[in-house]
Motif scaffolding. Structure first.
Motif, PDB file in Angstrom:
ATOM      1  N   ILE A 299      14.439  13.944 -21.740  1.00 56.44           N
ATOM      2  CA  ILE A 299      13.331  13.279 -22.445  1.00 56.44           C
ATOM      3  C   ILE A 299      12.892  12.128 -21.545  1.00 56.44           C
ATOM      4  CG2 ILE A 299      12.623  12.051 -24.537  1.00 56.44           C
ATOM      5  CD1 ILE A 299      13.413  14.899 -25.204  1.00 56.44           C
TER       6      ILE A 299
ATOM      7  N   ALA B 260      11.817   7.404 -21.375  1.00 53.99           N
ATOM      8  CA  ALA B 260      12.504   7.108 -22.649  1.00 53.99           C
ATOM      9  C   ALA B 260      12.244   5.683 -23.126  1.00 53.99           C
ATOM     10  CB  ALA B 260      14.013   7.333 -22.481  1.00 53.99           C
TER      11      ALA B 260
ATOM     12  N   ALA C 158      12.235   7.578 -27.849  1.00 59.29           N
ATOM     13  CA  ALA C 158      13.101   8.623 -27.301  1.00 59.29           C
ATOM     14  C   ALA C 158      13.904   9.279 -28.418  1.00 59.29           C
ATOM     15  CB  ALA C 158      14.028   8.025 -26.247  1.00 59.29           C
TER      16      ALA C 158
ATOM     17  N   PRO D 103      17.885  11.566 -23.026  1.00 56.88           N
ATOM     18  CA  PRO D 103      16.793  10.624 -22.755  1.00 56.88           C
ATOM     19  C   PRO D 103      17.007   9.946 -21.401  1.00 56.88           C
ATOM     20  CG  PRO D 103      17.719  10.264 -24.948  1.00 56.88           C
ATOM     21  CD  PRO D 103      18.665  11.164 -24.205  1.00 56.88           C
TER      22      PRO D 103
END
Ligand code: NAD
Length: 177
Positions: A37, A40, A52, A77
């Motif tokens: 991800i 973040a 996130a 993240p």
């Protein structure tokens, strides 16, 4: 035999059906997928409205919707760093070992290729409509954004009142105009 792992990194603002198609495709090719991800640290901005943690929920629930075995993915993240030249090492530090990088993002491909990783470009799925930019545009215009995202994303937006968050963020203060 060692597990073959691939990584896909995206801002996922929000998770949409294009991400899920890519993930399904990747899972046909590797044993496990690392889902990064990206950015973040960003949230509460028009281009990056969701935290996130919120994006982790969208992704986890969306994977459950398509019955992906939880032992086959890691959702991690990762904050941006100011130095592109060492970003691939930064990602490597945060993630389980991986050998294949899946990306359509030219900078991501370039940085990992320079570090010797195998790069694979997943096919594009309806890129005109299946993009975070288009989902956010439709949310702001009260158009049908739900058809572009997994139910998990729509559910999470409802839970956090995400539509109103995005609309509020898009209102410029007089001093910004
Ligand atoms: P994104 O959410 O737009 O896309 C994620 C991935 O999914 C990409 O590979 C994209 O090509 C693919 N994808 C999206 N829609 C698709 C569709 N319809 N069909 C097929 N594939 C589709 O995210 P992104 O912008 O690529 O994310 C890259 C992240 O890496 C960002 O968070 C960026 O900040 C980060 N990054 C950071 C640094 C640094 O910190 N120095 C350097 C490079 C990248």
């Amino acid at each position: 035999m060692d597990k073959v792992r691939g990584i896909l990194i995206g801002r996922m603002q929000p998770v949409h059906n294009g991400h899920m198609e890519v993930i399904k495709r990747i899972l046909e090719e590797v044993d496990e997928i690392v889902i990064g991800i990206g950015s973040a640290q960003l949230s509460h901005e028009v281009k990056d409205p969701f935290t996130a943690g919120e994006r982790v929920v969208m992704m986890t629930q969306a994977l459950a919707e398509i019955d992906v075995d939880p032992s086959r993915y890691y959702i991690i993240p990762m904050q941006d760093i100011n130095f592109n030249a060492i970003w691939a090492s930064h990602v490597k530090m945060l993630t389980p070992p991986f050998s294949i990088v899946y990306s359509g993002n030219p900078l991501v491909k370039q940085l990992f290729a320079e570090e010797g990783y195998e790069i694979r470009q997943p096919p594009l799925y309806d890129r005109i409509n299946l993009s975070g930019t288009e989902v956010r545009r439709r949310i702001l215009k009260d158009e049908n954004w739900q058809e572009l995202v997994p139910k998990a994303t729509a559910d999470l937006l409802k839970e956090i009142d995400g539509v109103n968050r995005l609309k509020n963020l898009s209102v410029k203060e007089i001093s910004d105009i």
